[in-house]
Write a protein that holds these residues in place. Sequence first.
Motif, PDB file in Angstrom:
ATOM      1  N   GLN A  97     -15.502 -21.174   1.744  1.00 55.26           N
ATOM      2  CA  GLN A  97     -16.321 -22.383   1.797  1.00 55.26           C
ATOM      3  C   GLN A  97     -15.454 -23.591   2.181  1.00 55.26           C
ATOM      4  O   GLN A  97     -15.932 -24.502   2.862  1.00 55.26           O
ATOM      5  CB  GLN A  97     -17.030 -22.600   0.451  1.00 55.26           C
ATOM      6  N   ALA A  98     -14.189 -23.580   1.793  1.00 57.50           N
ATOM      7  CA  ALA A  98     -13.293 -24.692   2.139  1.00 57.50           C
ATOM      8  C   ALA A  98     -13.096 -24.757   3.664  1.00 57.50           C
ATOM      9  O   ALA A  98     -13.151 -25.841   4.260  1.00 57.50           O
ATOM     10  CB  ALA A  98     -11.944 -24.526   1.439  1.00 57.50           C
ATOM     11  N   ARG A  99     -12.891 -23.605   4.301  1.00 58.70           N
ATOM     12  CA  ARG A  99     -12.728 -23.585   5.770  1.00 58.70           C
ATOM     13  C   ARG A  99     -14.035 -23.966   6.460  1.00 58.70           C
ATOM     14  O   ARG A  99     -14.037 -24.659   7.477  1.00 58.70           O
ATOM     15  CB  ARG A  99     -12.258 -22.189   6.224  1.00 58.70           C
ATOM     16  N   VAL A 100     -15.157 -23.506   5.886  1.00 58.25           N
ATOM     17  CA  VAL A 100     -16.471 -23.856   6.427  1.00 58.25           C
ATOM     18  C   VAL A 100     -16.647 -25.379   6.414  1.00 58.25           C
ATOM     19  O   VAL A 100     -17.102 -25.975   7.393  1.00 58.25           O
ATOM     20  CB  VAL A 100     -17.584 -23.154   5.609  1.00 58.25           C
ATOM     21  N   ALA A 105     -16.794 -30.573   9.453  1.00 59.97           N
ATOM     22  CA  ALA A 105     -16.352 -31.959   9.599  1.00 59.97           C
ATOM     23  C   ALA A 105     -15.750 -32.213  10.984  1.00 59.97           C
ATOM     24  O   ALA A 105     -15.461 -33.360  11.333  1.00 59.97           O
ATOM     25  CB  ALA A 105     -15.331 -32.292   8.509  1.00 59.97           C
ATOM     26  N   GLY A 106     -15.571 -31.155  11.771  1.00 56.00           N
ATOM     27  CA  GLY A 106     -14.922 -31.278  13.075  1.00 56.00           C
ATOM     28  C   GLY A 106     -15.921 -31.333  14.222  1.00 56.00           C
ATOM     29  O   GLY A 106     -17.132 -31.391  14.007  1.00 56.00           O
ATOM     30  N   PRO A 107     -15.397 -31.307  15.464  1.00 55.51           N
ATOM     31  CA  PRO A 107     -16.256 -31.474  16.640  1.00 55.51           C
ATOM     32  C   PRO A 107     -17.050 -30.223  17.038  1.00 55.51           C
ATOM     33  O   PRO A 107     -17.939 -30.300  17.890  1.00 55.51           O
ATOM     34  CB  PRO A 107     -15.259 -31.824  17.750  1.00 55.51           C
ATOM     35  N   GLY A 108     -16.704 -29.067  16.455  1.00 57.85           N
ATOM     36  CA  GLY A 108     -17.396 -27.837  16.832  1.00 57.85           C
ATOM     37  C   GLY A 108     -16.472 -26.652  16.746  1.00 57.85           C
ATOM     38  O   GLY A 108     -15.435 -26.717  16.068  1.00 57.85           O
ATOM     39  N   ALA A 109     -16.813 -25.582  17.448  1.00 62.50           N
ATOM     40  CA  ALA A 109     -15.972 -24.386  17.436  1.00 62.50           C
ATOM     41  C   ALA A 109     -16.249 -23.552  18.682  1.00 62.50           C
ATOM     42  O   ALA A 109     -17.372 -23.532  19.191  1.00 62.50           O
ATOM     43  CB  ALA A 109     -16.244 -23.549  16.185  1.00 62.50           C
ATOM     44  N   VAL A 110     -15.182 -22.926  19.160  1.00 59.48           N
ATOM     45  CA  VAL A 110     -15.305 -21.958  20.243  1.00 59.48           C
ATOM     46  C   VAL A 110     -15.091 -20.604  19.574  1.00 59.48           C
ATOM     47  O   VAL A 110     -14.067 -20.394  18.917  1.00 59.48           O
ATOM     48  CB  VAL A 110     -14.230 -22.200  21.330  1.00 59.48           C
ATOM     49  N   ILE A 111     -16.066 -19.720  19.681  1.00 55.03           N
ATOM     50  CA  ILE A 111     -16.027 -18.481  18.900  1.00 55.03           C
ATOM     51  C   ILE A 111     -16.081 -17.269  19.819  1.00 55.03           C
ATOM     52  O   ILE A 111     -17.056 -17.077  20.550  1.00 55.03           O
ATOM     53  CB  ILE A 111     -17.211 -18.429  17.908  1.00 55.03           C
ATOM     54  N   LEU A 112     -15.033 -16.469  19.768  1.00 50.75           N
ATOM     55  CA  LEU A 112     -14.988 -15.248  20.565  1.00 50.75           C
ATOM     56  C   LEU A 112     -15.431 -14.059  19.710  1.00 50.75           C
ATOM     57  O   LEU A 112     -14.909 -13.847  18.612  1.00 50.75           O
ATOM     58  CB  LEU A 112     -13.556 -15.042  21.093  1.00 50.75           C
ATOM     59  N   CYS A 113     -16.415 -13.334  20.223  1.00 51.21           N
ATOM     60  CA  CYS A 113     -16.927 -12.156  19.513  1.00 51.21           C
ATOM     61  C   CYS A 113     -16.320 -10.903  20.130  1.00 51.21           C
ATOM     62  O   CYS A 113     -16.531 -10.638  21.312  1.00 51.21           O
ATOM     63  CB  CYS A 113     -18.443 -12.079  19.641  1.00 51.21           C
ATOM     64  N   GLY A 114     -15.586 -10.148  19.332  1.00 52.47           N
ATOM     65  CA  GLY A 114     -15.007  -8.901  19.827  1.00 52.47           C
ATOM     66  C   GLY A 114     -16.045  -7.794  19.869  1.00 52.47           C
ATOM     67  O   GLY A 114     -17.101  -7.875  19.242  1.00 52.47           O
ATOM     68  N   SER A 133     -12.208 -13.478   9.366  1.00 50.68           N
ATOM     69  CA  SER A 133     -12.967 -12.314   8.889  1.00 50.68           C
ATOM     70  C   SER A 133     -14.092 -12.772   7.974  1.00 50.68           C
ATOM     71  O   SER A 133     -13.948 -13.768   7.260  1.00 50.68           O
ATOM     72  CB  SER A 133     -12.037 -11.382   8.115  1.00 50.68           C
ATOM     73  N   ILE A 134     -15.215 -12.046   8.006  1.00 49.70           N
ATOM     74  CA  ILE A 134     -16.268 -12.375   7.033  1.00 49.70           C
ATOM     75  C   ILE A 134     -16.298 -11.365   5.883  1.00 49.70           C
ATOM     76  O   ILE A 134     -17.204 -11.406   5.056  1.00 49.70           O
ATOM     77  CB  ILE A 134     -17.666 -12.511   7.682  1.00 49.70           C
ATOM     78  N   GLY A 135     -15.304 -10.491   5.798  1.00 46.05           N
ATOM     79  CA  GLY A 135     -15.256  -9.576   4.658  1.00 46.05           C
ATOM     80  C   GLY A 135     -14.575  -8.275   5.010  1.00 46.05           C
ATOM     81  O   GLY A 135     -14.345  -7.979   6.178  1.00 46.05           O
ATOM     82  N   ASP A 136     -14.267  -7.520   3.987  1.00 44.92           N
ATOM     83  CA  ASP A 136     -13.519  -6.274   4.169  1.00 44.92           C
ATOM     84  C   ASP A 136     -14.443  -5.111   4.494  1.00 44.92           C
ATOM     85  O   ASP A 136     -14.648  -4.209   3.671  1.00 44.92           O
ATOM     86  CB  ASP A 136     -12.688  -5.967   2.916  1.00 44.92           C
ATOM     87  N   ALA A 146     -20.247 -14.188  13.831  1.00 48.82           N
ATOM     88  CA  ALA A 146     -20.345 -15.553  14.371  1.00 48.82           C
ATOM     89  C   ALA A 146     -21.612 -16.229  13.843  1.00 48.82           C
ATOM     90  O   ALA A 146     -21.607 -17.425  13.511  1.00 48.82           O
ATOM     91  CB  ALA A 146     -20.348 -15.528  15.899  1.00 48.82           C
ATOM     92  N   LEU A 147     -22.706 -15.472  13.760  1.00 46.64           N
ATOM     93  CA  LEU A 147     -23.955 -16.031  13.226  1.00 46.64           C
ATOM     94  C   LEU A 147     -23.772 -16.432  11.764  1.00 46.64           C
ATOM     95  O   LEU A 147     -24.248 -17.486  11.334  1.00 46.64           O
ATOM     96  CB  LEU A 147     -25.100 -15.015  13.356  1.00 46.64           C
ATOM     97  N   VAL A 148     -23.066 -15.608  11.015  1.00 53.45           N
ATOM     98  CA  VAL A 148     -22.796 -15.911   9.602  1.00 53.45           C
ATOM     99  C   VAL A 148     -21.981 -17.201   9.488  1.00 53.45           C
ATOM    100  O   VAL A 148     -22.317 -18.110   8.727  1.00 53.45           O
ATOM    101  CB  VAL A 148     -22.052 -14.729   8.924  1.00 53.45           C
ATOM    102  N   LEU A 149     -20.909 -17.274  10.263  1.00 55.21           N
ATOM    103  CA  LEU A 149     -20.048 -18.460  10.196  1.00 55.21           C
ATOM    104  C   LEU A 149     -20.831 -19.720  10.567  1.00 55.21           C
ATOM    105  O   LEU A 149     -20.769 -20.744   9.865  1.00 55.21           O
ATOM    106  CB  LEU A 149     -18.841 -18.267  11.123  1.00 55.21           C
ATOM    107  N   LEU A 150     -21.589 -19.646  11.655  1.00 57.28           N
ATOM    108  CA  LEU A 150     -22.327 -20.832  12.107  1.00 57.28           C
ATOM    109  C   LEU A 150     -23.418 -21.224  11.111  1.00 57.28           C
ATOM    110  O   LEU A 150     -23.653 -22.414  10.878  1.00 57.28           O
ATOM    111  CB  LEU A 150     -22.915 -20.606  13.502  1.00 57.28           C
ATOM    112  N   ASP A 151     -24.070 -20.235  10.502  1.00 59.46           N
ATOM    113  CA  ASP A 151     -25.080 -20.544   9.486  1.00 59.46           C
ATOM    114  C   ASP A 151     -24.447 -21.362   8.362  1.00 59.46           C
ATOM    115  O   ASP A 151     -24.985 -22.384   7.921  1.00 59.46           O
ATOM    116  CB  ASP A 151     -25.692 -19.248   8.938  1.00 59.46           C
ATOM    117  N   ALA A 152     -23.293 -20.905   7.903  1.00 55.14           N
ATOM    118  CA  ALA A 152     -22.613 -21.584   6.790  1.00 55.14           C
ATOM    119  C   ALA A 152     -22.201 -23.004   7.172  1.00 55.14           C
ATOM    120  O   ALA A 152     -22.291 -23.934   6.367  1.00 55.14           O
ATOM    121  CB  ALA A 152     -21.395 -20.768   6.344  1.00 55.14           C
TER     122      ALA A 152
END
Length: 234
Positions: A97-100, A105-114, A133-136, A146-152
């Motif tokens: 949640q801290a990284r989220v 608070a920043g300008p956005g994100a460029v997200i590469l999906c493997g 990573s979103i989990g083990d 990426a959808l999870v990260l952006l939702d958060a």
Amino acid sequence: MTFKASVLTLYPEMFPGALGLSLAGRALEAGTWSLEAVQIRDFATDKHRTVDDTPAGGGAGMVMRADVLARAIDHASPPGDARPRLLMSPRGKPLTQARVRELAAGPGAVILCGRFEGVDQRLIEARGLEEVSIGDFILSGGEPAALVLLDAVVRLLPGVMGNAVSGEEESFENGLLEHPHYTRPQEFEGHAIPEVLTSGNHARIAKWRRSESERLTAERRPDLLAALPDLPRK
Ligand code: SAH
């Protein structure tokens, strides 16, 4: 300031997907954030539009090519773009949640999906990608991650959540899991709402919630308790 997300993927049809609905969807329509889904395959140069190849050293599966991905990244995020470049990856640092909050608070994100076995290591280093990573567990591709990260992230953008207070009381915001919730009916299958919650005594309620938070965290996530600098006491 609009939060700008650029997602690099072999499946742009997966976006905005779930993020086109509800809170995130309304915020997208309102222009609180923007989303660009870039088709990686458009940056392949051969007639078969190849994006992957066999792993150097042998073994199963395919690896995404550094040259094709570099062109896609350089198109979506030219030098000087202040947005962090993320690579969704099970080898990454677990998302918190801290990284989220920082991302929001920043300008956005460029997200590469493997996809496949992952991406050529030289690309990760050459473009300074931050692996997240979103989990083990292993997904078949980075898109759901990426959808999870952006939702958060999006729910934290100014004006997205109706009730700003609820964001601050959530699990993890104070290093603890949240207390349990109850609502009507007063009795459900023979179980009443805990008496304290219907007492109207706000100090008692706050104290009960705090102690439930601590009890649940100790039971389920002792790692979170251990990470607290000093358990705040009332
Ligand atoms: N061979 C890799 C897994 C590849 S899974 C390994 O063992 O580490 C294919 C893609 O799905 C990855 O490149 C990544 O983008 C995505 N992915 C899979 N699991 C993920 C996770 N837990 N968090 C974030 N992305 C993940």
